[in-house]
Design a protein around this motif. Sequence first.
Motif, PDB file in Angstrom:
ATOM      1  N   ASP A   1       0.827  -1.210   0.000  1.00 50.00           N
ATOM      2  CA  ASP A   1       0.000   0.000   0.000  1.00 50.00           C
ATOM      3  C   ASP A   1       0.865   1.266   0.000  1.00 50.00           C
ATOM      4  O   ASP A   1       0.532   2.249  -0.658  1.00 50.00           O
ATOM      5  CB  ASP A   1      -0.943   0.009   1.209  1.00 50.00           C
ATOM      6  CG  ASP A   1      -2.015  -1.060   1.119  1.00 50.00           C
ATOM      7  OD1 ASP A   1      -2.228  -1.622   0.021  1.00 50.00           O
ATOM      8  OD2 ASP A   1      -2.638  -1.348   2.162  1.00 50.00           O
TER       9      ASP A   1
ATOM     10  N   ALA B   1       2.104   1.683  -3.468  1.00 54.13           N
ATOM     11  CA  ALA B   1       1.014   2.159  -4.326  1.00 54.13           C
ATOM     12  C   ALA B   1       0.773   3.651  -4.112  1.00 54.13           C
ATOM     13  O   ALA B   1       0.524   4.392  -5.075  1.00 54.13           O
ATOM     14  CB  ALA B   1      -0.261   1.364  -4.052  1.00 54.13           C
ATOM     15  N   GLY B   2       0.862   4.100  -2.882  1.00 47.36           N
ATOM     16  CA  GLY B   2       0.709   5.527  -2.590  1.00 47.36           C
ATOM     17  C   GLY B   2       1.795   6.340  -3.267  1.00 47.36           C
ATOM     18  O   GLY B   2       1.518   7.391  -3.868  1.00 47.36           O
ATOM     19  N   ARG B   3       3.029   5.855  -3.193  1.00 44.88           N
ATOM     20  CA  ARG B   3       4.134   6.545  -3.864  1.00 44.88           C
ATOM     21  C   ARG B   3       3.931   6.545  -5.380  1.00 44.88           C
ATOM     22  O   ARG B   3       4.222   7.528  -6.053  1.00 44.88           O
ATOM     23  CB  ARG B   3       5.465   5.888  -3.505  1.00 44.88           C
ATOM     24  CG  ARG B   3       5.900   6.202  -2.081  1.00 44.88           C
ATOM     25  CD  ARG B   3       7.177   5.542  -1.647  1.00 44.88           C
ATOM     26  NE  ARG B   3       8.247   5.595  -2.641  1.00 44.88           N
ATOM     27  CZ  ARG B   3       9.295   4.782  -2.623  1.00 44.88           C
ATOM     28  NH1 ARG B   3       9.404   3.862  -1.675  1.00 44.88           N
ATOM     29  NH2 ARG B   3      10.245   4.889  -3.533  1.00 44.88           N
ATOM     30  N   PHE B   4       3.422   5.416  -5.913  1.00 49.42           N
ATOM     31  CA  PHE B   4       3.136   5.321  -7.346  1.00 49.42           C
ATOM     32  C   PHE B   4       2.126   6.386  -7.758  1.00 49.42           C
ATOM     33  O   PHE B   4       2.304   7.088  -8.757  1.00 49.42           O
ATOM     34  CB  PHE B   4       2.607   3.920  -7.677  1.00 49.42           C
ATOM     35  CG  PHE B   4       2.140   3.763  -9.097  1.00 49.42           C
ATOM     36  CD1 PHE B   4       3.045   3.434 -10.102  1.00 49.42           C
ATOM     37  CD2 PHE B   4       0.807   3.952  -9.435  1.00 49.42           C
ATOM     38  CE1 PHE B   4       2.618   3.293 -11.417  1.00 49.42           C
ATOM     39  CE2 PHE B   4       0.378   3.809 -10.747  1.00 49.42           C
ATOM     40  CZ  PHE B   4       1.286   3.481 -11.736  1.00 49.42           C
ATOM     41  N   ASN B   5       1.054   6.521  -6.976  1.00 48.71           N
ATOM     42  CA  ASN B   5       0.002   7.484  -7.296  1.00 48.71           C
ATOM     43  C   ASN B   5       0.493   8.924  -7.227  1.00 48.71           C
ATOM     44  O   ASN B   5       0.020   9.783  -7.970  1.00 48.71           O
ATOM     45  CB  ASN B   5      -1.199   7.302  -6.370  1.00 48.71           C
ATOM     46  CG  ASN B   5      -1.934   6.000  -6.646  1.00 48.71           C
ATOM     47  OD1 ASN B   5      -1.887   5.467  -7.753  1.00 48.71           O
ATOM     48  ND2 ASN B   5      -2.602   5.480  -5.629  1.00 48.71           N
ATOM     49  N   GLU B   6       1.445   9.195  -6.349  1.00 47.13           N
ATOM     50  CA  GLU B   6       1.962  10.553  -6.183  1.00 47.13           C
ATOM     51  C   GLU B   6       3.021  10.911  -7.221  1.00 47.13           C
ATOM     52  O   GLU B   6       3.219  12.084  -7.530  1.00 47.13           O
ATOM     53  CB  GLU B   6       2.567  10.709  -4.781  1.00 47.13           C
ATOM     54  CG  GLU B   6       1.546  10.633  -3.674  1.00 47.13           C
ATOM     55  CD  GLU B   6       2.196  10.507  -2.286  1.00 47.13           C
ATOM     56  OE1 GLU B   6       3.444  10.521  -2.194  1.00 47.13           O
ATOM     57  OE2 GLU B   6       1.447  10.383  -1.316  1.00 47.13           O
ATOM     58  N   SER B   7       3.695   9.910  -7.749  1.00 46.85           N
ATOM     59  CA  SER B   7       4.829  10.156  -8.638  1.00 46.85           C
ATOM     60  C   SER B   7       4.385  10.651 -10.011  1.00 46.85           C
ATOM     61  O   SER B   7       3.374  10.213 -10.558  1.00 46.85           O
ATOM     62  CB  SER B   7       5.655   8.883  -8.799  1.00 46.85           C
ATOM     63  OG  SER B   7       6.736   9.111  -9.678  1.00 46.85           O
ATOM     64  N   LYS B   8       5.197  11.534 -10.584  1.00 48.43           N
ATOM     65  CA  LYS B   8       4.974  12.041 -11.944  1.00 48.43           C
ATOM     66  C   LYS B   8       6.034  11.467 -12.896  1.00 48.43           C
ATOM     67  O   LYS B   8       5.904  11.590 -14.102  1.00 48.43           O
ATOM     68  CB  LYS B   8       5.069  13.575 -11.975  1.00 48.43           C
ATOM     69  CG  LYS B   8       4.125  14.273 -11.008  1.00 48.43           C
ATOM     70  CD  LYS B   8       2.685  14.112 -11.428  1.00 48.43           C
ATOM     71  CE  LYS B   8       1.797  14.890 -10.484  1.00 48.43           C
ATOM     72  NZ  LYS B   8       0.524  14.268 -10.280  1.00 48.43           N
TER      73      LYS B   8
ATOM     74  N   LYS C   1       7.595   5.336 -11.622  1.00 46.07           N
ATOM     75  CA  LYS C   1       6.337   4.579 -11.612  1.00 46.07           C
ATOM     76  C   LYS C   1       6.585   3.130 -12.036  1.00 46.07           C
ATOM     77  O   LYS C   1       6.059   2.199 -11.427  1.00 46.07           O
ATOM     78  CB  LYS C   1       5.292   5.229 -12.519  1.00 46.07           C
ATOM     79  CG  LYS C   1       4.620   6.440 -11.913  1.00 46.07           C
ATOM     80  CD  LYS C   1       3.520   6.935 -12.839  1.00 46.07           C
ATOM     81  CE  LYS C   1       2.647   7.932 -12.149  1.00 46.07           C
ATOM     82  NZ  LYS C   1       1.370   7.429 -11.750  1.00 46.07           N
TER      83      LYS C   1
ATOM     84  N   LEU D   1       5.967  -0.155  -9.812  1.00 48.04           N
ATOM     85  CA  LEU D   1       5.123  -1.260 -10.300  1.00 48.04           C
ATOM     86  C   LEU D   1       5.859  -2.591 -10.174  1.00 48.04           C
ATOM     87  O   LEU D   1       5.272  -3.602  -9.780  1.00 48.04           O
ATOM     88  CB  LEU D   1       4.709  -1.032 -11.754  1.00 48.04           C
ATOM     89  CG  LEU D   1       3.547  -0.089 -12.002  1.00 48.04           C
ATOM     90  CD1 LEU D   1       3.341   0.116 -13.498  1.00 48.04           C
ATOM     91  CD2 LEU D   1       2.271  -0.616 -11.358  1.00 48.04           C
TER      92      LEU D   1
END
Length: 130
Positions: free
Chosen positions: A67, A70-77, A82, A86
């Motif tokens: 989780d 996943a939070g870091r994935f959602n925040e990353s640009k 990313k 993944l």
Amino acid sequence: MSKHAVKDVLDEMTKDDLVAWIRSQPFYRPKRSDVLYIRWQRQSAEVLEEMQKENRALDGLDYKERDRLAGRFNESKDAAEKLRLLELMQPYNKAMQDHIKRSQALDRKSKRVDALYEQIDVERQKERSS
């Protein structure tokens, strides 16, 4: 009392021995419902054991870490970041997908065992009317 359990004579018998012995009994023949009940009892115990084992299958995985990733994935640009995240989440996702597939297979097996139990009642009704 001996530390070693005494082996049941039935465990020593082959299938052919058991069938011949049962057929030699003049006063008792198992009914189909008896056989189905024994089969249901064995299979339901197996399903329960498999379910308990499957419920422990994910115990070693830290889904809080998944989780967090996943939070870091959602925040990353950053696309490369990313992709790296993944890849880090992939073992968790695969473990969960595998768990879901095994759980679904166990659910199907459980339904077959339940249907077997229902067949016992059908056979008992037939045996009463015979």
